[in-house]
Design a protein around this motif. Structure first.
Motif, mmCIF file in Angstrom:
data_model
loop_
_atom_site.group_PDB
_atom_site.id
_atom_site.type_symbol
_atom_site.label_atom_id
_atom_site.label_comp_id
_atom_site.label_asym_id
_atom_site.label_seq_id
_atom_site.Cartn_x
_atom_site.Cartn_y
_atom_site.Cartn_z
ATOM 1 N N HIS A 29 0.841 -1.196 0.000
ATOM 2 C CA HIS A 29 0.000 0.000 0.000
ATOM 3 C C HIS A 29 0.871 1.238 0.000
ATOM 4 O O HIS A 29 2.049 1.201 0.349
ATOM 5 C CB HIS A 29 -0.948 0.006 1.215
ATOM 6 C CG HIS A 29 -0.228 0.146 2.513
ATOM 7 N ND1 HIS A 29 0.042 1.360 3.075
ATOM 8 C CD2 HIS A 29 0.280 -0.783 3.357
ATOM 9 C CE1 HIS A 29 0.689 1.182 4.215
ATOM 10 N NE2 HIS A 29 0.842 -0.117 4.413
ATOM 11 N N TYR A 141 -0.216 -6.307 -6.383
ATOM 12 C CA TYR A 141 -1.211 -5.263 -6.203
ATOM 13 C C TYR A 141 -0.669 -4.194 -5.271
ATOM 14 O O TYR A 141 0.014 -4.497 -4.297
ATOM 15 C CB TYR A 141 -2.499 -5.822 -5.578
ATOM 16 C CG TYR A 141 -3.134 -6.894 -6.422
ATOM 17 C CD1 TYR A 141 -3.929 -6.569 -7.508
ATOM 18 C CD2 TYR A 141 -2.926 -8.238 -6.133
ATOM 19 C CE1 TYR A 141 -4.508 -7.555 -8.291
ATOM 20 C CE2 TYR A 141 -3.494 -9.233 -6.905
ATOM 21 C CZ TYR A 141 -4.286 -8.886 -7.981
ATOM 22 O OH TYR A 141 -4.848 -9.862 -8.748
ATOM 23 N N LEU A 143 -2.366 -0.968 -3.186
ATOM 24 C CA LEU A 143 -3.587 -0.270 -2.810
ATOM 25 C C LEU A 143 -3.248 1.155 -2.400
ATOM 26 O O LEU A 143 -2.199 1.413 -1.830
ATOM 27 C CB LEU A 143 -4.268 -0.989 -1.640
ATOM 28 C CG LEU A 143 -4.633 -2.446 -1.868
ATOM 29 C CD1 LEU A 143 -5.188 -3.048 -0.583
ATOM 30 C CD2 LEU A 143 -5.623 -2.592 -2.998
ATOM 31 N N SER A 145 -3.679 3.874 0.108
ATOM 32 C CA SER A 145 -4.102 3.946 1.511
ATOM 33 C C SER A 145 -4.364 5.376 1.969
ATOM 34 O O SER A 145 -4.421 5.649 3.164
ATOM 35 C CB SER A 145 -3.051 3.290 2.412
ATOM 36 O OG SER A 145 -1.811 3.951 2.284
ATOM 37 N N VAL A 151 -9.567 1.937 1.859
ATOM 38 C CA VAL A 151 -8.694 0.991 2.544
ATOM 39 C C VAL A 151 -8.854 1.239 4.039
ATOM 40 O O VAL A 151 -8.549 2.312 4.545
ATOM 41 C CB VAL A 151 -7.219 1.169 2.117
ATOM 42 C CG1 VAL A 151 -6.326 0.232 2.896
ATOM 43 C CG2 VAL A 151 -7.069 0.917 0.632
#
Length: 169
Positions: A29, A141, A143, A145, A151
């Motif tokens: 993330h 992956y 993400l 955040s 998230v």
């Protein structure tokens, strides 16, 4: 028949192992908004936008004060002018008001376009750096955040230090 069953079981185990291995995707993330806001290019872009916004604000304030002084003058002279002249002046004031509104709308559009033009290369630079670091580290992956992006928990690997290093920060 026994060989077929053994072959089928071996094939099923192989597919299951492959699926299990593929299911072990690595996820990281990064708070992209925080990263973008720390870049010097972003700060320069925001400074340019603020200067442009101040210019537009000054133009609009000038137009408003000019229209206001004209309106006050027309109101003071209204008793000495004919009804036809007063109607003409009212139409003139309405046209000035429309010009101010149009200029204000155009200023907002110009600011939005300028913001998009200035931020597009910065966001592309950040996206490219994130992709490069994620691929180098083997993450499938990444993400975002940033607070409010959906998230809820980001205990995994934080790419921020690696991406900052990639960007030369």
């Amino acid at each position: 028949m026994k060989q077929f069953r053994t072959l089928f079981i071996a094939f099923a185990l192989m597919i299951g192992a492959t699926a299990f291995t593929n299911a072990q995707s690595k996820v990281a993330h990064i708070a992209t908004q925080d990263l973008v806001q720390t870049l010097p290019e972003y700060k320069n872009a925001m400074d340019q936008l603020q200067k442009l916004e101040k210019t537009y604000d000054a133009e609009i304030k000038d137009m408003l004060s000019e229209a206001q002084s004209t309106m006050q003058r027309y109101e003071a002279e209204a008793n000495t002018k004919s009804e036809e002249e007063n109607q003409k002046r009212a139409t003139e004031l309405q046209a000035a008001q429309r010009r101010i509104q149009e200029h204000s709308a155009k200023a907002r559009q110009d600011l939005q376009k300028k913001e998009a033009d200035l931020l597009r290369p910065i966001l592309e630079k950040v996206r490219t750096a994130i992709q490069k670091v994620a691929r180098d580290k083997g993450y499938d992956y990444v993400l975002d955040s940033t607070t409010g992006t959906g998230v809820l928990l980001a205990d995994g690997y934080d790419l921020m230090p690696d991406v900052k290093k990639e960007l030369g920060m």
